[in-house]
Design an enzyme around this catalytic site. Structure first.
Site, PDB file in Angstrom:
ATOM      1  N   TYR A   3       9.851   2.403  -2.767  1.00  0.00           N
ATOM      2  CA  TYR A   3      10.395   1.631  -1.650  1.00  0.00           C
ATOM      3  C   TYR A   3       9.549   0.393  -1.386  1.00  0.00           C
ATOM      4  CZ  TYR A   3      12.218   0.460   2.909  1.00  0.00           C
ATOM      5  OH  TYR A   3      12.783  -0.209   3.966  1.00  0.00           O
ATOM      6  N   LYS A   4       8.246   0.508  -1.551  1.00  0.00           N
ATOM      7  CA  LYS A   4       7.379  -0.654  -1.332  1.00  0.00           C
ATOM      8  C   LYS A   4       7.757  -1.799  -2.261  1.00  0.00           C
ATOM      9  CE  LYS A   4       3.126   1.319   0.546  1.00  0.00           C
ATOM     10  NZ  LYS A   4       1.701   1.568   0.306  1.00  0.00           N
TER      11      LYS A   4
END
Length: 645
Positions: free
Chosen positions: A25-26
């Site tokens: 997700y980062k």
């Protein structure tokens, strides 16, 4: 803004949810540096004007206000994105600090006003003080008097991205300036800047330019920025590929700049990637899916523990206990079962997984139907936008475009079998094409052109609705008058754009959060863009509404009278004795109640003990409208008594 320790999940789907680890997700988060030039021309105030729509801010003030609005907006819409503000051309020099808290080597005439990070409340306060209150005690907005060396500016941005957002999937540098040639005649400086720009692009950083012009001045990209900003070849034919920010046509410089920056939104994270799209046996392409329409709700990202000296983020743990002995139950002791006929049927994890296996993910067209056969009530879930991808099948874009054009030309939709992810439940869906935004008859100019997966209901999803035996039909004259009213109140081009009408409850929630975080005064009222414009409605359709209301009351009175005559005829034709309806005061006919008796009934509350038929008799005898519910008729009678007493 703190990181949430919980695992991330897709926010959209109900079935077949798949967990996404935090590192992946980062990689989807966005990091933006706003590089704003500080110069004499940027500080120059606009010429005085008597027009209320004239600009009141200098170009630098407009750029800083735009940065403030962008920071406020992204804190809410993208709470995990990072943002920094770099001022260049300043007399002072300041750069970020290293890991030990010591100031690193600075770059001449570059001032890092806000370091690249998730914006904190203190950052917003400082920027707000500079923008709204003019609190520039450190004199950071004092220009150096000479044009900044752009190679230093780009290298400074390079260092910030490398140290603060090395693993981010989206890193962008926004340059806001009104100088189209910072190094006139200096080929060495221009060449050095081009090299630094290439270094940024090699790192995956995108450079976007937001030029500012005043009056009749022009911004010539060919003088310098054509070698700095790498433009999309597809967008080369579009003269607005690099939007110019200027005031005019009722739009302020701030509004123009904000609009241009907001237009550079990052692509949405794909709901599914490289999914096979089978158009015919043996003919496959790959597509990506995007969740374009999604209902916004107040989202709590973490729990806070407030019993300590200062608030701390609470990390949650889950423990399962036996109901009878409160003994901790280990994961290996748990079994999953389905209840059938009063008994539990147990399945192993592999058996349960096989129950959900409907084959590999695919979108398979099984036929085509005319679009007019697709009813409005068939929309049971929100649609997913799909777009071609060349990663698995080269030529997907051409085939996808041909299908899209053919569906639009023949006004047809595809019927498809869809399994969008592993272990997801299969659905039947219509493949619907959307038209170009520029088409006048597109109906939804705020949505992109392409194909949409439109989920269709199964037989179990439909309810059998039996209409009542007697349905009141309005007269043709009422329908005609209401058609005129609807035409008068239609939106321009009969289009509704949800982007212009934000959820008032959600906006109120965010305003309260902002006021508490920035220690501002809590607002008393919420901004509600959905509130009807009563004056405009009264001006455009007030007369038509009064005529329609009068006609409705006349028709309703005629219907009530006709029903009363029919009831009297039925009573006269029957042999059984007529049941007398007695009012509150004991009279056989409520319509003959005097003013004194009505006042007594109102004061004692007896009027609410009368039946609806009795109230209508009283209202009809006094010339009062008999339509509506019991409380409405009683209220009209009370008002009539007050007006005539």
């Amino acid at each position: 803004m703190a990181e949430n320790s919980q695992d991330w999940k897709r926010e959209d789907e109900d079935e077949g949810d798949q967990e996404i680890d935090e590192t992946s997700y980062k990689a989807q988060k966005d990091a933006i540096i706003l590089a704003i030039e500080v110069s004499e021309s940027m500080l120059r105030q606009p010429p005085p004007s008597d027009s209320k729509k004239a600009d009141q801010d200098s170009a630098l003030e407009a750029a800083l206000k735009c940065a403030y609005h962008l920071m406020e907006q992204r804190i809410i819409s993208n709470p995990k994105d990072m943002m920094g503000i770099l001022l260049f051309g300043t007399q002072k020099t300041k750069f970020q600090k290293d890991e030990n808290g010591r100031s690193s080597l600075g770059y001449p005439n570059c001032y890092l006003f806000t370091d690249l990070d998730v914006p904190a409340a203190e950052d917003v306060k400082v920027l707000k003080g500079l923008v709204e209150d003019g609190e520039d005690d450190d004199e950071v907005l004092r220009p150096s008097g000479e044009a900044a060396i752009m190679s230093n500016v780009l290298f400074c941005a390079n260092q910030i991205f490398t140290t603060k957002a090395a693993n981010f999937g989206s890193r962008r540098l926004f340059i806001i300036t009104d100088n189209d040639n910072p190094h006139p005649g200096d080929k060495a400086a221009m060449s050095a800047a081009a090299v630094r720009a290439k270094d940024l692009y090699d790192l995956g950083v995108t450079i976007d330019l937001f030029p500012i012009t005043r009056g009749e001045s022009k911004f010539d990209l060919s003088k310098f920025y054509d070698d700095i900003v790498y433009r999309d070849p597809i967008a080369e034919a579009n003269s607005r590929a690099v939007p110019i920010s200027k005031s005019g046509d009722g739009l302020s410089l701030l509004g123009s700049l904000t609009s241009n920056i907001n237009s550079k939104q990052t692509p949405k994270r794909a709901l599914f990637s490289n999914l096979p799209f089978e158009i015919a046996p043996g003919l496959r392409i790959s597509v990506k899916g995007y969740n374009i329409l999604h209902r916004q709700t107040p989202a709590r990202t973490c729990y806070i523990w407030l019993d300590g000296e200062k608030p701390q983020i609470a990390s949650g743990e889950t423990t399962r206990l036996a109901e009878d002995s409160t003994r901790t139950v280990e994961k290996g002791e748990m079994k999953k079962a389905y209840k059938f006929g009063g008994e539990y049927v147990y399945f192993t994890p592999d058996e349960q997984k096989s129950l959900k296996d409907f084959g590999s993910p695919v979108i398979r067209i099984i036929g085509f139907k005319p679009r007019k056969l697709l009813p409005l009530w068939a929309s049971v879930k929100k649609s997913t936008f799909i777009f071609p991808s060349e990663e698995d099948y080269v030529g997907s874009t051409r085939v996808f475009t041909a299908l899209w054009q053919k569906l639009i030309k023949d006004d047809k939709v595809g019927i498809a079998w869809c399994v969008v992810r592993s272990n997801a439940q299969p659905i039947l869906a219509a493949i619907i094409p959307s038209k170009e935004r520029s088409d006048d008859d597109s109906g939804t100019p705020y949505l992109p052109a392409g194909l949409w997966i439109y989920p269709l209901p199964f037989a179990d999803d439909l309810r059998e609705i039996k209409p009542p035996n007697e349905v009141s039909q309005s007269s043709d004259e009422l329908k005609t008058q209401m058609r005129t009213i609807v035409q008068q109140l239609q939106l321009p081009k009969a289009m509704y754009n949800p982007l212009k009408y934000p959820n008032p409850a959600l906006q109120w929630h965010y305003k309260i959060l902002k006021a508490l975080a920035l220690e501002e005064e809590v607002p008393e009222t919420a901004d509600d863009a959905t509130e009807p414009k009563y004056k405009a409605i009264s001006k455009r359709a007030g007369g038509y509404l009064e005529e329609w209301s009068g006609k409705l009351e006349d028709d309703a009175g005629t219907v009530v009278t006709a029903k009363g005559l029919k009831r009297e005829a039925d009573d006269e034709g029957s042999d059984r004795p007529t049941k007398q309806r007695r009012g509150v005061s004991g009279q056989a006919n409520p319509s003959s109640m005097s003013m004194i008796e009505l006042k007594e009934a109102i004061e004692s509350g007896g009027i609410m003990k009368m039946t609806v038929a009795q109230l209508r008799d009283v209202a009809g005898s006094k010339g009062i409208s008999t339509t509506g519910k019991k409380a409405e008729i009683a209220e009209r009678i009370e008002q009539w008594v007050d007006d005539n007493s």
